[in-house]
Write an enzyme that holds these catalytic residues in place. Structure first.
Site, PDB file in Angstrom:
ATOM      1  N   GLU A   1       0.927  -1.175   0.025  1.00  0.00           N
ATOM      2  CA  GLU A   1       0.094  -0.088   0.111  1.00  0.00           C
ATOM      3  C   GLU A   1       0.676   1.313  -0.051  1.00  0.00           C
ATOM      4  OE1 GLU A   1      -0.369  -2.172   2.554  1.00  0.00           O
ATOM      5  OE2 GLU A   1      -2.585  -2.753   2.677  1.00  0.00           O
TER       6      GLU A   1
ATOM      7  N   CYS B   1       2.703   8.548   2.239  1.00  0.00           N
ATOM      8  CA  CYS B   1       3.243   7.606   3.189  1.00  0.00           C
ATOM      9  C   CYS B   1       3.365   6.294   2.404  1.00  0.00           C
ATOM     10  CB  CYS B   1       2.023   7.353   4.155  1.00  0.00           C
ATOM     11  SG  CYS B   1       2.501   6.113   5.380  1.00  0.00           S
TER      12      CYS B   1
ATOM     13  N   CYS C   1       6.652  -7.082   7.463  1.00  0.00           N
ATOM     14  CA  CYS C   1       7.889  -6.535   8.356  1.00  0.00           C
ATOM     15  C   CYS C   1       7.910  -7.477   9.375  1.00  0.00           C
ATOM     16  CB  CYS C   1       7.092  -5.368   9.094  1.00  0.00           C
ATOM     17  SG  CYS C   1       8.531  -4.415  10.199  1.00  0.00           S
TER      18      CYS C   1
ATOM     19  N   CYS D   1       5.281  -5.919  15.933  1.00  0.00           N
ATOM     20  CA  CYS D   1       4.819  -5.246  16.995  1.00  0.00           C
ATOM     21  C   CYS D   1       3.151  -5.854  17.149  1.00  0.00           C
ATOM     22  CB  CYS D   1       4.767  -3.679  16.509  1.00  0.00           C
ATOM     23  SG  CYS D   1       6.255  -3.222  16.551  1.00  0.00           S
TER      24      CYS D   1
ATOM     25  N   CYS E   1       0.234  -3.973  15.366  1.00  0.00           N
ATOM     26  CA  CYS E   1       0.406  -3.711  13.875  1.00  0.00           C
ATOM     27  C   CYS E   1      -0.183  -4.469  13.039  1.00  0.00           C
ATOM     28  CB  CYS E   1       1.857  -3.056  13.813  1.00  0.00           C
ATOM     29  SG  CYS E   1       2.246  -2.749  11.885  1.00  0.00           S
TER      30      CYS E   1
ATOM     31  N   LEU F   1       8.333   5.423  19.853  1.00  0.00           N
ATOM     32  CA  LEU F   1       8.714   4.937  21.250  1.00  0.00           C
ATOM     33  C   LEU F   1       7.709   4.095  21.791  1.00  0.00           C
ATOM     34  CD1 LEU F   1      10.608   5.461  24.058  1.00  0.00           C
ATOM     35  CD2 LEU F   1       9.324   7.401  24.344  1.00  0.00           C
ATOM     36  N   HIS F   2       6.531   4.379  22.048  1.00  0.00           N
ATOM     37  CA  HIS F   2       5.236   3.783  22.316  1.00  0.00           C
ATOM     38  C   HIS F   2       5.068   3.456  23.782  1.00  0.00           C
ATOM     39  CE1 HIS F   2       4.516   4.339  18.183  1.00  0.00           C
ATOM     40  NE2 HIS F   2       4.586   3.090  17.827  1.00  0.00           N
TER      41      HIS F   2
ATOM     42  N   ASN G   1      -5.261   2.603  16.512  1.00  0.00           N
ATOM     43  CA  ASN G   1      -6.407   2.404  15.438  1.00  0.00           C
ATOM     44  C   ASN G   1      -6.543   0.877  15.443  1.00  0.00           C
ATOM     45  OD1 ASN G   1      -6.586   5.022  14.084  1.00  0.00           O
ATOM     46  ND2 ASN G   1      -4.652   4.575  13.135  1.00  0.00           N
TER      47      ASN G   1
END
Ligand code: SAH
Ligand code: SF4
Length: 339
Positions: free
Chosen positions: A92, A107, A114, A118, A121, A215-216, A290
Site C-alpha cells: 500500500e 506515506c 515487516c 509489533c 500492527c 517509542l510507544h 487504530n
C-alpha cells in the site's frame, strides 16, 4: 528482452540511455522532467521529444511496470493505493491531504511485510516477505503523482516495513526524492521502531531528513509487551543512540507515541514518558491506537489523550496529536497489510 523502466532512474542513468540512443544530454533532462515533474504515464506523452525518438525509446523502455490494483478514497480525502509489482507482490501507499495546508504527503512502504512484529500492527502480523528495491519505493510516489496529476510535497516512511532494515535501498530513494522530485530533505521523515546500529549509521551520515522514533512506552516491561525489538535494543541503549544522533546531526527528532487504552495512555506512563524525554531534543506526536483485527487493544478515550498531551507539554515539549486519516478504508497507521 526486458524493457528499461524509466521511473526510478537517476539523471546519470538517463544520460547513459541518451548516449546509447545517440541523442544529446538535453534529451536526458527532458525525459527526467517528464518522469519526475510532469509524471506522465506513457512515453507518447513526452511531446517535446520527436515522434521518431519516442518510437525508438518505446522499443527499449517504458515508463513503469507497476499496476494499481485497487484505489480507495476516504471521506477525509485520503487515498489508498494497492500497488502490484511485476512479481505479484502488493504494497500500500497512502496519499494524505491536509485541508488547511497545500501539503500532499505520501506515506510509503519500505518492505513487503515487516519482521519486527509489533503486537498492535497489522503489517507485523503479516510477517516479513521481502525488501523493496529503490525503484519500487520511488514508484509509490510516482504512482500517486501519475494518478492524481499532482506533485507530492512530503514523504513519510510510515507504510509497511522497517525502513532502517532496508537502508541500502531507502537511502538512494531518499536521494531521488530530494534531487529528482525536488522534495526538500526536511520534508522527508523516516520512522523506525529503534534499530540502534542503523540509527548510529544515520548519525554518521549526518542525515538531513527527520528521524522519527516509535517509542510507544517509556519503560522496558511495557515496551516489551508490545514491541519485541525492546528485547534486542532496550530503552537505555536506544536513548544513548538517539542522543548521539541529535549531537552529531544537530537535528531535533520526532518521538511517536502510541496511546493504547489502560496500557500506554495512563497517568503514570505520561509522567514516565516526560522523564524519559526530558533531556532529548524532540517533538512528540501522539498516535491514538487504530483498532486492527487479531488483538485486544482498545482506543484511548479523548480525556486520556488530552491528559497525556498536557503532561508532556508541561515538560516544555511541543506535542501534536496525529489526526486519524483514512480509517474508513483501512489506511490509517498500522492498518496496512497488503490485503
Ligand atoms: N516500521 C516503522 C514505520 C512504519 S509504522 C515504525 O514502526 O516506526 C508507522 C507508525 O504507525 C509507527 O509509529 C507505528 O508504531 C504506528 N502504528 C502501527 N500500528 C498502529 C495502530 N494499530 N494504530 C496506530 N498506530 C500504529
Ligand atoms: Fe513493523 Fe513498524 Fe508495524 Fe512494528 S509498527 S511491525 S516496526 S511496520
Amino acid at each position: 528482452m526486458n524493457k528499461i523502466i524509466l521511473s526510478g532512474q537517476t539523471q546519470d542513468e538517463f544520460e547513459i540511455l541518451a548516449e546509447k540512443l545517440n541523442v544529446s544530454k538535453f534529451r536526458a533532462r527532458q525525459i527526467h522532467n517528464w518522469i519526475y515533474l510532469k509524471s506522465v504515464k506513457t512515453i507518447d506523452e513526452m511531446t517535446d521529444l520527436s515522434k521518431d525518438f519516442r518510437e525508438k525509446l518505446s522499443e527499449i523502455a517504458e515508463v513503469s511496470d507497476v499496476e494499481i490494483t485497487t484505489k480507495q478514497i476516504s471521506q477525509d480525502g485520503t487515498i489508498k493505493y494497492l500497488i502490484k509489482y511485476p512479481d505479484g507482490n502488493c504494497v500500500e501507499t497512502v496519499l494524505m491531504r491536509f485541508d488547511n495546508r497545500a501539503n500532499l504527503t505520501a506515506c510509503v512502504s519500505s518492505q513487503i511485510g515487516c519482521a519486527i512484529n509489533c503486537a498492535f500492527c497489522a503489517t507485523g502480523k503479516r510477517g516479513f516477505i521481502r525488501n523493496l528495491t529503490t525503484s519500487e519505493i520511488v514508484e509509490q510516489v510516482l504512482t500517486i503523482q501519475r494518478d492524481t496529476g499532482l506533485r507530492v510535497t512530503n514523504v513519510v516512511f510510515m507504510g509497511q516495513g522497517e525502513p532502517l532494515l532496508n537502508l541500502g535501498n531507502v537511502l538512494p530513494a531518499l536521494k531521488i526524492f530530494n534531487e529528482n522530485f525536488q522534495i526538500g530533505a526536511r520534508r522527508i521523515t523516516i520512522s523506525t521502531s529503534g534499530v540502534i546500529p542503523q540509527i548510529n549509521k544515520l548519525a554518521e551520515l549526518d542525515m538531513q531528513s527527520t528521524l522519527a522514533l516509535s517509542l510507544h512506552a517509556p519503560v522496558s516491561e511495557i515496551r516489551k509487551q508490545i514491541m519485541p525489538i525492546e528485547n534486542k535494543y532496550p530503552l537505555p541503549e536506544l536513548k544513548k543512540a538517539l542522543k548521539n544522533y541529535i549531537d552529531k546531526t544537530g537535528r531535533r527528532i520526532t518521538i511517536e507515541y502510541l496511546l493504547i487504552k489502560d496500557l500506554t495512555d495512563t497517568l503514570d506512563m505520561a509522567k514516565q514518558t516526560s522523564i524519559f524525554l526530558r533531556d532529548l531534543k524532540c517533538n512528540i506526536n501522539l498516535i491514538p491506537y487504530n483498532p486492527i483485527d487479531k488483538n485486544d487493544f482498545q482506543k484511548p478515550s479523548n480525556n486520556s489523550v488530552m491528559r497525556f498531551k498536557s503532561i508532556l507539554e508541561h515538560s516544555g515539549k511541543k506535542v501534536t496529536i496525529r489526526l486519524e486519516r483514512g480509517a474508513d478504508i483501512d489506511a490509517a497507521c498500522g492498518q496496512l497489510a497488503g490485503k
